[in-house]
Design a protein around this motif. Structure first.
Motif, short mmCIF file in Angstrom:
data_model
loop_
_atom_site.label_atom_id
_atom_site.label_comp_id
_atom_site.label_asym_id
_atom_site.label_seq_id
_atom_site.Cartn_x
_atom_site.Cartn_y
_atom_site.Cartn_z
N HIS A 11 93.80 39.03 -37.41
CA HIS A 11 93.67 37.50 -37.99
C HIS A 11 94.21 36.50 -37.88
O HIS A 11 95.52 36.31 -38.87
CB HIS A 11 92.46 37.93 -39.86
CG HIS A 11 92.62 36.52 -40.18
ND1 HIS A 11 91.62 35.76 -39.75
CD2 HIS A 11 92.83 36.58 -41.01
CE1 HIS A 11 91.19 34.45 -40.68
NE2 HIS A 11 92.62 34.99 -41.34
N GLY A 72 80.21 39.78 -48.36
CA GLY A 72 79.63 37.97 -47.72
C GLY A 72 78.12 37.24 -48.32
O GLY A 72 78.22 36.24 -47.18
N ARG A 75 80.26 33.46 -51.50
CA ARG A 75 81.38 32.55 -51.40
C ARG A 75 82.31 32.35 -52.42
O ARG A 75 81.60 32.61 -52.98
CB ARG A 75 81.78 31.29 -50.47
CG ARG A 75 81.44 32.31 -48.78
CD ARG A 75 81.17 30.82 -47.70
NE ARG A 75 81.10 31.20 -46.64
CZ ARG A 75 81.64 30.69 -45.54
NH1 ARG A 75 81.58 29.17 -45.78
NH2 ARG A 75 80.72 30.44 -44.08
N SER A 80 90.36 33.82 -52.25
CA SER A 80 89.85 33.76 -50.70
C SER A 80 89.46 35.04 -50.71
O SER A 80 90.10 36.12 -51.71
CB SER A 80 91.05 34.11 -50.13
OG SER A 80 91.38 34.31 -49.64
N VAL A 81 88.54 36.08 -50.14
CA VAL A 81 88.27 36.82 -49.82
C VAL A 81 88.66 37.25 -48.62
O VAL A 81 87.60 36.53 -47.32
CB VAL A 81 86.53 37.78 -50.05
CG1 VAL A 81 86.37 38.88 -49.91
CG2 VAL A 81 86.50 36.77 -51.66
N ARG A 82 88.74 38.66 -47.90
CA ARG A 82 88.45 39.44 -46.39
C ARG A 82 88.73 40.43 -46.09
O ARG A 82 89.42 41.38 -47.22
CB ARG A 82 90.33 38.99 -46.89
CG ARG A 82 91.23 36.77 -46.37
CD ARG A 82 89.93 36.59 -44.79
NE ARG A 82 90.63 35.19 -44.27
CZ ARG A 82 90.09 34.07 -45.39
NH1 ARG A 82 89.14 34.59 -46.22
NH2 ARG A 82 90.47 33.29 -45.39
N THR A 86 89.19 38.85 -42.37
CA THR A 86 89.19 38.04 -42.15
C THR A 86 87.23 37.73 -43.30
O THR A 86 87.29 38.37 -43.72
CB THR A 86 87.81 38.61 -40.74
OG1 THR A 86 86.85 38.85 -40.22
CG2 THR A 86 88.81 37.94 -39.38
N GLU A 87 87.28 36.65 -43.18
CA GLU A 87 86.20 36.35 -44.02
C GLU A 87 85.19 37.52 -43.73
O GLU A 87 84.59 37.12 -42.98
CB GLU A 87 86.00 34.89 -44.60
CG GLU A 87 85.44 33.67 -44.77
CD GLU A 87 84.82 32.78 -45.41
OE1 GLU A 87 84.11 32.13 -44.80
OE2 GLU A 87 85.64 31.60 -45.79
N ARG A 89 81.40 37.90 -43.60
CA ARG A 89 79.90 37.26 -42.91
C ARG A 89 78.59 38.54 -43.29
O ARG A 89 78.39 39.44 -43.03
CB ARG A 89 79.49 36.76 -41.42
CG ARG A 89 80.84 35.65 -41.37
CD ARG A 89 80.63 35.40 -40.32
NE ARG A 89 80.64 36.18 -39.33
CZ ARG A 89 79.79 35.91 -37.53
NH1 ARG A 89 79.77 35.07 -37.58
NH2 ARG A 89 80.35 37.64 -36.52
#
Length: 272
Positions: A11, A72, A75, A80-82, A86-87, A89
């Motif tokens: 990432h 996901g 939002r 932030s959420v990872r 990555t974000e 989905r």
């Protein structure tokens, strides 16, 4: 499937283990304008790959909201959420099991599993072997030709778990999946989920109201305060995992002490 410990996903300039979760100063609000309601936050949380995290707390504390953010489906308003760096989905980050099985009643057990395999991108020639493997993992061998309404509620939830495991993503999210089941079925499915996650090495996040369920399932427990939910207690669970005597574990003094600690924390957090 590669183990979550050996796989990393890039990432930017960083790499993160597949299945790892990181929440940085996450806050989530519902509503618009002056009619907003803060459900959770701020929450900072790091979940290593392969961990079984249980979120526990009173109704309305934001447990399911946090799960939806990790999946996901929503939002965060702030922060932030990872997942795996990555974000997240929907459909890519995790397999999700809800409070009700949400199966297609016009399909057989086989049809429900095959549909999940199709969406997961598994080649059709591999479906029979993968289906048999998934049904064996959840103890449903020999049921593939039965309609979903011909099997018990506990068996339906096992089908939902098998469907969530169909994709090769390294994360499993479970939102109070056993809440509507009788005590005996609930204990059996708790043992099944514990065993499946241990054998597959997947990271798991499980939402519950029950201190006993949290201690039995989790390698780590996070207790949330009442809304807006923040972390009131972050507790590692130093109980044996792997192939264990479930009844003996539940009856042990160590289990009882942890259950009492979590129960007290939940009541204190709800009253604060």
């Amino acid at each position: 499937m590669p183990s979550s410990e050996s796989t990393t996903i890039a990432h930017g300039t960083e790499t993160a283990p597949a299945g790892s979760i990181r929440l940085d100063r996450v806050t989530h609000e519902y509503g618009r304008g002056g009619e907003t309601f803060t459900a959770v936050g701020p929450v900072d949380l790091t979940v290593p790959a392969g961990e079984f995290l249980v979120l526990v707390g009173a109704s309305g504390c934001g447990k399911s909201t946090l799960l939806r953010l990790i999946a996901g489906f929503e939002r965060p308003t702030h922060g932030s959420v990872r997942v795996s760096g990555t974000e997240p989905r929907p459909g890519d980050a995790a397999g999700v099991v809800f409070q009700t099985p949400r199966l297609f009643p016009w399909r057989t057990v086989r049809g429900n599993i095959d549909l999940a395999l199709r969406y997961a991108g598994v080649e059709r020639t591999q479906w029979p072997a993968r289906r048999a493997e998934l049904l064996a993992r959840v103890g449903l061998e020999g049921t593939e030709n039965r309609r979903t309404w011909e099997i018990s509620g506990g068996q339906q939830q096992r089908v939902a778990i098998a469907r969530a495991l169909a994709a090769e993503n390294p994360l499993l999210l479970l939102d109070e999946p056993f809440a509507a089941l009788d005590a005996l079925t609930r204990e059996r499915l708790q043992e099944d989920v514990r065993r499946v996650t241990e054998r597959t090495g997947r990271t798991a996040v499980f939402v519950t109201h029950s201190a006993e369920e949290a201690v039995f399932l989790g390698s780590r427990i996070v207790v949330l305060t009442k809304s807006p939910g923040t972390v009131a207690l972050d507790l590692p669970v130093p109980l044996p995992r792997g192939d264990v005597d479930a009844e003996g574990l539940r009856d042990s003094p160590e289990f009882a002490a942890l259950r009492a600690q979590v129960s007290h924390a939940v009541k204190t957090a709800a009253a604060a």
